[in-house]
Design an enzyme around this catalytic site. Structure first.
Site, mmCIF file in Angstrom:
data_model
loop_
_atom_site.group_PDB
_atom_site.id
_atom_site.type_symbol
_atom_site.label_atom_id
_atom_site.label_comp_id
_atom_site.label_asym_id
_atom_site.label_seq_id
_atom_site.Cartn_x
_atom_site.Cartn_y
_atom_site.Cartn_z
ATOM 1 N N HIS A 147 0.802 -1.235 0.000
ATOM 2 C CA HIS A 147 0.000 0.000 0.000
ATOM 3 C C HIS A 147 0.834 1.283 0.000
ATOM 4 C CE1 HIS A 147 -3.505 -2.348 0.092
ATOM 5 N NE2 HIS A 147 -3.720 -2.431 1.389
ATOM 6 N N HIS A 221 -9.667 2.463 0.755
ATOM 7 C CA HIS A 221 -9.570 1.329 1.691
ATOM 8 C C HIS A 221 -10.580 1.414 2.834
ATOM 9 C CE1 HIS A 221 -7.717 -2.060 3.705
ATOM 10 N NE2 HIS A 221 -6.744 -2.109 2.820
ATOM 11 N N GLU A 358 -11.770 -3.240 -2.668
ATOM 12 C CA GLU A 358 -10.787 -2.283 -3.177
ATOM 13 C C GLU A 358 -10.597 -2.489 -4.676
ATOM 14 O OE1 GLU A 358 -7.203 -2.732 -0.568
ATOM 15 O OE2 GLU A 358 -8.571 -4.114 0.444
#
Length: 393
Positions: A147, A221, A358
């Protein structure tokens, strides 16, 4: 729209608690809000949310429509800190996991509500190569990069600009990621626009340009629990994913490079199925993810924005539908929530009390030659859109 300065003297107000501000009798606190016109279909209200240890002022923007939907977004991490939608009885309630304070969002947490970049999901061993040059990223999900790194877009301060058009209102966030920030090449200028519509849909548009060849994979997210009871696991939610294939992963959650058929596996959600129906099945992929933590290969990739997935909670009647132009979607069933993070109103978030959908490119695409590319070149415009639409049935 006009800006209104509201002065509050010597009193404690509940709304100030979420901004880490205390009122004292000998001081006054100024709270800046946006004064909405009576004719506005969707309104935006701005307020102070707190200050980082570096002295950066963080704002919160509440987007609210006439159908009972409210979305709160803070400029720290571009985080959706609150999202309220009606149930089948018409009662608007919270449906995303989150905290009450900036301080809590700044502590380590599993990306609650945050914007993710430069690269959503995992990159194997934190390395990739462009034009023969290897780039090394921070390892924050041993042995991989996850991420965007420990100081990814979820931990930066975004600038914000409001906009209104007809029956919607938008908040356009901007961040400039400098060359080699978190190991990624190129000065990357990023815009993310949240638009609340009066039909209870929230559009998220991601845009980016670079001055040097780089890789980009942006996503959102938020963790959802459509029951609004965050003490309850999401195992009874019914999930649909329009995908014939899965991106299988090894034990480190890095793709094997193959795409496999979901038929006759626990990963077949082409027809609505409860999260808990097969989550404990004896399956190597479920073992690797400790449940669902995988990317599905969405169908009809040549059609642009289309239906990708849905979630339904029978108790509340809430239905969430996700539309996107992205090739994949990561469905995560909250397997790593461990009871250490505080809920807004007491208690803690325990295992599988929230799920994520996501939209994104596949994990580790920079190292997988057969996956759709995530390379962005100078002169090109990265632009993608995802919509989260809420209703009841």
């Amino acid at each position: 729209m006009n800006v209104l300065k509201r002065c509050i003297y010597g009193i404690s107000i509940v709304s100030l608690a979420s901004m880490n501000i205390q009122c004292k009798s000998d001081k006054k606190v100024e709270e800046t809000v946006t004064e909405a016109k009576a004719t506005d279909v969707v309104t935006i209200e701005k307020s102070a949310y707190g200050t980082t240890p570096k002295g950066e002022k963080i704002d919160s923007y509440k987007l609210k429509n006439q159908k009972g939907m409210e979305v709160d977004i803070i400029t720290y991490g571009g985080i959706i800190s609150s999202l309220k939608v009606p149930n089948k009885a018409g009662k608007s309630e919270e449906v995303v996991l989150g905290f009450n304070s900036l301080e809590q969002y700044m502590k380590p947490n599993p990306y609650f509500g945050a914007l993710i970049g430069r690269y959503g999901n995992r990159i194997a061993k934190g390395k990739f190569t462009l034009d023969g040059k290897e780039y090394a990223l921070a390892i924050n999900n041993d042995p991989n990069a996850l991420h965007g790194g420990p100081e990814g877009f979820h931990r930066v301060v975004w600038t914000a600009e409001e906009a209104k058009s007809g029956d919607n209102a938008s908040l356009k966030l901007k961040y400039v990621s400098k060359d080699m920030e978190e190991g990624y090449p190129g000065n990357l200028t990023v815009f993310v626009t949240y638009t609340l519509n009066n039909d209870n849909s929230l559009d998220v548009v991601y845009e980016a340009t670079t001055d040097k060849k780089t890789v980009v994979n942006l996503t959102q997210h938020s963790y959802f629990n459509l029951s609004s009871d965050f003490s309850k696991p999401i195992l009874d939610h019914e999930i649909t994913i329009d995908a014939d294939k899965l991106v299988p992963v090894a034990a480190t959650l890095i793709p094997t490079g193959k795409l496999t058929d979901v038929t006759n596996t626990p990963f077949d959600f082409r027809k609505a199925k409860k999260v808990g129906a097969q989550i404990e099945a004896k399956d190597e992929q479920l073992k690797n993810g400790l449940g669902y933590d995988h990317c599905w290969v969405l169908n009809n990739q040549d059609k642009g924005e289309r239906f990708a997935a849905s979630a339904y909670d029978a108790g509340s009647g809430r239905l969430l539908e996700v539309y996107t132009d992205q090739p994949g979607i990561q469905f995560y069933s909250g397997n790593f929530l461990d009871g250490t993070l505080p809920m807004r109103n007491g208690g803690t978030y325990t295992r599988r009390t929230g799920f994520c959908l996501e939209t994104q490119h596949y994990p580790d695409s920079p190292n997988q030659k057969d996956f759709p590319t995530t390379v962005l070149n100078p002169g090109e415009n990265y632009k993608t859109k995802t919509s989260f639409k809420f209703s009841v049935k």
